[in-house]
Write a protein that holds these residues in place. Structure first.
Motif, mmCIF file in Angstrom:
data_model
loop_
_atom_site.group_PDB
_atom_site.id
_atom_site.type_symbol
_atom_site.label_atom_id
_atom_site.label_comp_id
_atom_site.label_asym_id
_atom_site.label_seq_id
_atom_site.Cartn_x
_atom_site.Cartn_y
_atom_site.Cartn_z
ATOM 1 N N THR A 26 -1.841 4.000 -13.170
ATOM 2 C CA THR A 26 -0.812 4.098 -12.112
ATOM 3 C C THR A 26 0.577 3.740 -12.643
ATOM 4 N N GLY A 58 0.085 9.190 -4.519
ATOM 5 C CA GLY A 58 -1.101 9.961 -4.157
ATOM 6 C C GLY A 58 -2.394 9.190 -4.071
ATOM 7 N N LEU A 59 -2.320 7.859 -4.036
ATOM 8 C CA LEU A 59 -3.546 7.065 -3.912
ATOM 9 C C LEU A 59 -3.713 6.571 -2.475
ATOM 10 N N THR A 60 -4.953 6.525 -2.044
ATOM 11 C CA THR A 60 -5.196 6.030 -0.688
ATOM 12 C C THR A 60 -5.737 4.605 -0.688
ATOM 13 N N PRO A 93 0.799 -1.233 0.000
ATOM 14 C CA PRO A 93 0.000 0.000 0.000
ATOM 15 C C PRO A 93 0.832 1.285 0.000
ATOM 16 N N GLN A 94 2.023 1.227 0.614
ATOM 17 C CA GLN A 94 2.830 2.467 0.666
ATOM 18 C C GLN A 94 3.295 2.920 -0.719
ATOM 19 N N ASP A 95 3.385 1.986 -1.682
ATOM 20 C CA ASP A 95 3.746 2.366 -3.058
ATOM 21 C C ASP A 95 2.667 3.269 -3.641
ATOM 22 N N LEU A 96 1.421 2.911 -3.351
ATOM 23 C CA LEU A 96 0.295 3.687 -3.878
ATOM 24 C C LEU A 96 0.235 5.054 -3.198
ATOM 25 N N THR A 97 0.573 5.078 -1.922
ATOM 26 C CA THR A 97 0.602 6.345 -1.191
ATOM 27 C C THR A 97 1.598 7.301 -1.846
ATOM 28 N N ARG A 98 2.708 6.744 -2.307
ATOM 29 C CA ARG A 98 3.752 7.580 -2.923
ATOM 30 C C ARG A 98 3.266 8.280 -4.185
#
Lengths: 288, 423
Positions: free
Chosen positions: B173, B159-161, B152-157
């Motif tokens: 993405t 801008g996705l939650t 999940p932290q990749d998506l956070t990078r």
């Protein structure tokens, strides 16, 4: 007990065992090759149709070519390196005994284990040992997915299989060199022959017997190779590294086309016999 | 005194009769053909221990089958060689049919009704366990195969939650992930079969379980327009820069691909089975739900967005063994609370409702939730005859090397040519 009776009594168990474990399965394989057997379904007699299909099947014809390249590649590389190392070791037999033992140990490693070792070496990306070394040496441009293209995957297979086949030629050639009379070598040295000339004109010609046996054994091993291919490339990419041995496995065990797989087995057997019979005949003639 | 003695005697007989079972429990040995290894084998061992503790008069003899690669070859060889077993562990619906067609399986439909397995296994699972109208065993483990593993932290990078819910969002993405420094958004393992996972989930979203079922039984041709559509989506994914170069794809098996996602951190998504969950926990020492998650395969809006592909392991009853009653008892144990509880505790998801979802870790629980949301079908690869599955995977391998529109129909025609001879 007469001598002939004793010989008969001693040979009988061996003949029975050989018959049950080799001759019977061989004839059974030949019989099966004339049947169409799919999975657990009812077999159908189809005569020579499996053989006809085999020699019009582009996949099988491709495996013949791959088998040829693989067999020649592995035999040439392994025997050449083994023979060369044997010559080097002969100059200092005692000092190189551990070295010889280490190399010969690769001969004792199963092909499957060797395959897993080489998977680690050829892994794609920086985590692969070979790529890691190349990057560390500043040769990152050379790093690649070694098992990912038809050409490099076959080359990688040949290298890996050769690595585990070097031990035997080394041992046999070294043993052959040891049988050369010391007087011959000393005479050459007294006549001023340099080490390279001693190797080229004396040691190599007089150790060909060992190398010939190594060629014969490695050739047969490479022809029948399966484990290392299964582990390292699984015949891929897109069947580019499938040999006859692997094709035989895939048809028989994965697709369970037992009849078709048996036909491929017989073709492989013929190829092995074509190599083995002249070699055995020559050895037998030499013995007489 | 005599009367009291008679009363006590009658009471004793009554108590003895009450303590006896209504019908005698089966006894003796049950033979189970088991080809599993690793964690799968370990959990079966635990289940057997639990079963034998509950039924001390019954023992289970495991008949091992060990071959390299596809275990069906070893099972066939053992059975053709005359091996008699009561039960066989199976993972391939196509193989179940082959065994049934060879007359080796025993229909347990009446046992299913008698033991009320419908109360534990949904109609979907019964349907998935059915071959030509007969039920030959019970599924005891399943794995969700339409899930995309990610951190999940990749998506956070970027801008996705949350994990992208639809296909356009998902493919959008790739570029930002590459810009964020990831070499390959999707780790695509194309060495053996991993590349076909994407095709099968795309096909599921396009045509639903029906198209997979029809294709598996060759009721439709491989040149069907829904398959064309699925390959078009595959092309689109690759054209948008999903993956590494084709050499890396060809050289990657699922474990290499998983390493690139979880260890090297050079990839972001991996579509593969639930066995990654055990690997992530035990080998990568990651915490499910926190360090990694399982995203539902993106929606297409074509009416099949909640459907799932699964794999499963089942135990089949045969008519080869001598202890059918004991075998049925073991099947019952597998899907009831005790047996299924042992399996769930070991980290596997089970099809039976005898185990509560709270028994699972967050990732396994999410997979159970996805499966419950819609229709379920087996992965296509497990449904196809041996010869066809091999050709299909190789044809797809060749396609992804050059995934252009012009290659779609030749690829499908090539598979169809083999399919036409495989049934």
């Amino acid at each position: 007990m007469p001598q002939s009776m004793a010989a008969f009594a001693l040979l009988t168990p061996v003949v029975i065992f050989f018959g049950l474990s080799v001759i019977y399965p061989l004839f059974e394989t030949i019989r099966i090759s004339f049947w169409q057997i799919r999975g657990l379904g009812k077999p159908t007699f189809i005569g020579i149709a499996n053989y006809q299909r085999l020699f019009t099947d582009p996949t099988f014809l491709g495996t013949l070519w791959t088998t040829l390249i693989f067999t020649i590649g592995v035999t040439v590389i392994s025997v050449a390196i083994g023979w060369f190392l044997a010559m080097l070791c002969s100059f200092a037999p005692k000092q190189t005994s551990i070295f010889r033992l280490m190399i010969f140990a690769t001969f004792g490693i199963s092909e499957a284990v060797a395959g897993y070792i080489w998977i680690g070496i050829f892994r794609p990306g920086e985590s692969g040992l070979l790529n890691g070394v190349l990057i560390a040496l500043g040769l990152g441009d050379w790093s690649q997915a070694w098992l990912g293209s038809a050409h490099s995957a076959l080359m990688a297979l040949i290298v890996a299989a050769s690595w585990s086949s070097v031990g035997l030629p080394l041992l046999l050639s070294f043993a052959a060199v040891q049988t050369i009379p010391r007087t011959v070598l000393e005479a050459a040295q007294m006549d001023g022959a340099k080490p390279l000339a001693v190797v080229w004109y004396i040691m190599m010609p007089l150790s060909t017997a060992g190398a010939r046996v190594a060629i014969f054994i490695n050739l047969l091993s490479a022809l029948r190779a399966f484990d290392i291919i299964f582990v390292l490339t699984n015949g891929g990419p897109a069947r580019a590294t499938e040999t006859v041995g692997f094709f035989m496995y895939r048809e028989s065990m994965t697709q369970f086309n037992l009849g078709y797989g048996a036909a491929a087995t017989i073709v492989l057997l013929v190829a092995v016999l074509v190599v083995a019979i002249p070699a055995i005949a020559q050895r037998t003639k030499g013995a007489h | 005194m005599i009367r009291l003695g008679r009363v006590l005697g009658a009471l004793g007989i009554a108590v003895t009769m009450a303590c006896q079972p209504a019908s005698a429990q089966p006894t003796g040995e049950i033979s189970l053909m088991n080809w599993l290894g690793g964690a799968d084998a370990a959990v079966i061992k635990q289940v057997i221990a639990g079963f034998e503790a509950k039924y001390p008069d019954l023992t289970i003899k495991q008949v091992p089958v060990t071959t390299s690669g596809d275990q069906r070859g070893g099972i066939r060889t053992a059975l053709l060689g005359g091996q008699k077993v009561d039960l066989i562990i199976n993972a391939w619906p196509a193989f179940r049919k082959e065994l049934a067609d060879a007359g080796m399986l025993r229909d347990v439909s009446s046992v299913w009704t008698e033991k009320n397995w419908d109360s534990l296994l949904s109609p979907t699972w019964r349907e998935l366990s059915t071959t030509d109208g007969a039920v030959y065993g019970v599924p005891y483990i399943f794995g969700y195969r339409s899930g995309i593993w990610h951190e999940p932290q990749d998506l956070t990078r970027i801008g996705l939650t949350a994990f992208p819910a639809d296909w356009n969002g998902f493919t959008a993405t790739f570029e930002p992930l590459r810009k964020a420094g990831f070499a390959e958004p999707v780790a695509l393992p194309g060495k053996i079969y991993g590349h076909s996972e994407w095709f099968e989930s795309l096909l599921l979203r396009v045509g639903g379980p029906e198209v997979i079922n029809e294709l598996a039984s060759h009721k439709i041709k491989w040149t069907d327009e829904r398959l064309v559509k699925a390959l078009q989506f595959y092309s689109e994914m690759m054209a948008k820069g999903c993956c590494a170069d084709i050499q890396t794809i060809y050289a990657s098996h699922w474990d290499d691909a998983a390493d690139r996602l979880f260890v090297d951190r050079s990839a972001n998504y991996l579509l593969i089975g639930m066995w990654i969950n055990a690997r992530a926990r035990s080998q990568y020492h990651l915490e499910p739900g926190k360090d990694y998650a399982l995203g539902k395969f993106p929606a297409f809006g074509l009416g099949h967005d909640d459907d799932s592909l699964v794999d499963s392991k089942e135990v089949l009853a045969t008519n080869l063994g001598a202890n059918a009653e004991g075998a049925d008892l073991f099947l019952d144990y597998l899907i009831n609370g005790e047996g299924a509880g042992i399996i769930a505790k070991a980290g596997f998801t089970v099809p039976t409702s005898a185990v509560d979802i709270s028994a699972y870790d967050p990732v396994a629980a999410s997979s159970v939730g996805y499966v419950k949301a819609g229709k379920v079908h087996f992965v296509l690869g497990d449904m196809l005859p041996g010869q066809l599955v091999d050709e299909y995977r190789v044809a797809l391998q060749k396609f992804i090397a050059n995934p252009v529109e012009a290659q779609i129909m030749p690829t499908l025609e090539q598979i169809e040519a083999v399919a036409a001879q495989s049934y």
